[in-house]
Design an enzyme around this catalytic site. Sequence first.
Site, PDB file in Angstrom:
ATOM      1  N   ASP A 119      -5.069   2.033  -7.166  1.00 13.38           N
ATOM      2  CA  ASP A 119      -5.071   1.873  -5.717  1.00 13.38           C
ATOM      3  C   ASP A 119      -3.988   0.881  -5.329  1.00 13.38           C
ATOM      4  O   ASP A 119      -3.666  -0.041  -6.096  1.00 13.38           O
ATOM      5  CB  ASP A 119      -6.424   1.348  -5.238  1.00 13.38           C
ATOM      6  CG  ASP A 119      -7.551   2.342  -5.471  1.00 13.38           C
ATOM      7  OD1 ASP A 119      -7.276   3.552  -5.548  1.00 13.38           O
ATOM      8  OD2 ASP A 119      -8.707   1.895  -5.575  1.00 13.38           O
ATOM      9  N   SER A 120      -3.437   1.033  -4.150  1.00  9.67           N
ATOM     10  CA  SER A 120      -2.342   0.151  -3.730  1.00  9.67           C
ATOM     11  C   SER A 120      -2.760  -1.315  -3.762  1.00  9.67           C
ATOM     12  O   SER A 120      -1.950  -2.202  -4.066  1.00  9.67           O
ATOM     13  CB  SER A 120      -1.854   0.533  -2.331  1.00  9.67           C
ATOM     14  OG  SER A 120      -2.883   0.369  -1.371  1.00  9.67           O
TER      15      SER A 120
END
Length: 296
Positions: A119-120
């Site tokens: 995930d970012s």
Amino acid sequence: MSAQGEAGSPRAEAGRAGQGSDCAWDWAALPLGRDVVLLAHDANGVAALYKPAGLLSHPNAGGDEHRALLRAPYDLQRECYELSSPEAGVTGEGQVVTKQPAKKSSAGKARLWLLNRLDSATSGVLLVCHTEGLAESIRREFRNRSVHKTYVALVFGKPAQPSALWRDRLSVEKRGGQIRTQATRSGALSAECRVRVLRSGALHGVAGHKALSLLQLEPLTGRSHQLRVQCARRGLPIVGDATYGDFAANRAFAKTHGTKRLFLHSLETRFDYTWRDANYSFAATAPLPEAFGALL
């Protein structure tokens, strides 16, 4: 494995290194994104990169390249970056230099295959490979749960036991292009994770929570948002989690400590693989960001 023992020690291992490689790849030529670091690579073209929090594993749409792992176009169907020739690399001082990766496709593009995603908001180890066949072989290792991954998370609260095996049923759905995961008895997906408390300490100034804990998490399954949901379900929300966390606690914590990041880090990834009738091992460690230890 202790998170403290590995922090600051990025490494890679390749059995029978130097055999089976059919090309030279200029890893220094990669157009790395902001603060991305090449951690390690082996003779077969497998490499590990450090992704800081806030960067995308790959661009999702045009114009995303500036905030992705590599400053290059990404083929969503092939799951690979397409590197033009000559390629712009970035020095440690941030100066742009022109270099040229060695391996090209028939279309004149050098392709780099992404093997996993984060995930970012999560920092840590990402794997890439410059050979399509080997990339697919390693992806099978992920699907077969043969890849060992270790994460570290800073959570609100303190687990009742110093170590445990968490088992849950999850349901995952896409809502408006975003993934949302829930822990429910009727969930179609199993989720398992080994958990160990590295250390805990008192927390002041955050209503509803009297402690912080640093956890080592070893997921045995790879479900979307699995670790974040499993922590939250046990009253141990990850600090800074803006989707599954304690929003009021996040605001109070950010006001006191001046940081809003998600405190989830992919510390180590290791696996064995076979390529051209030879067996290899690969492992890479991304040092634990200083903020994790400084807060506890």
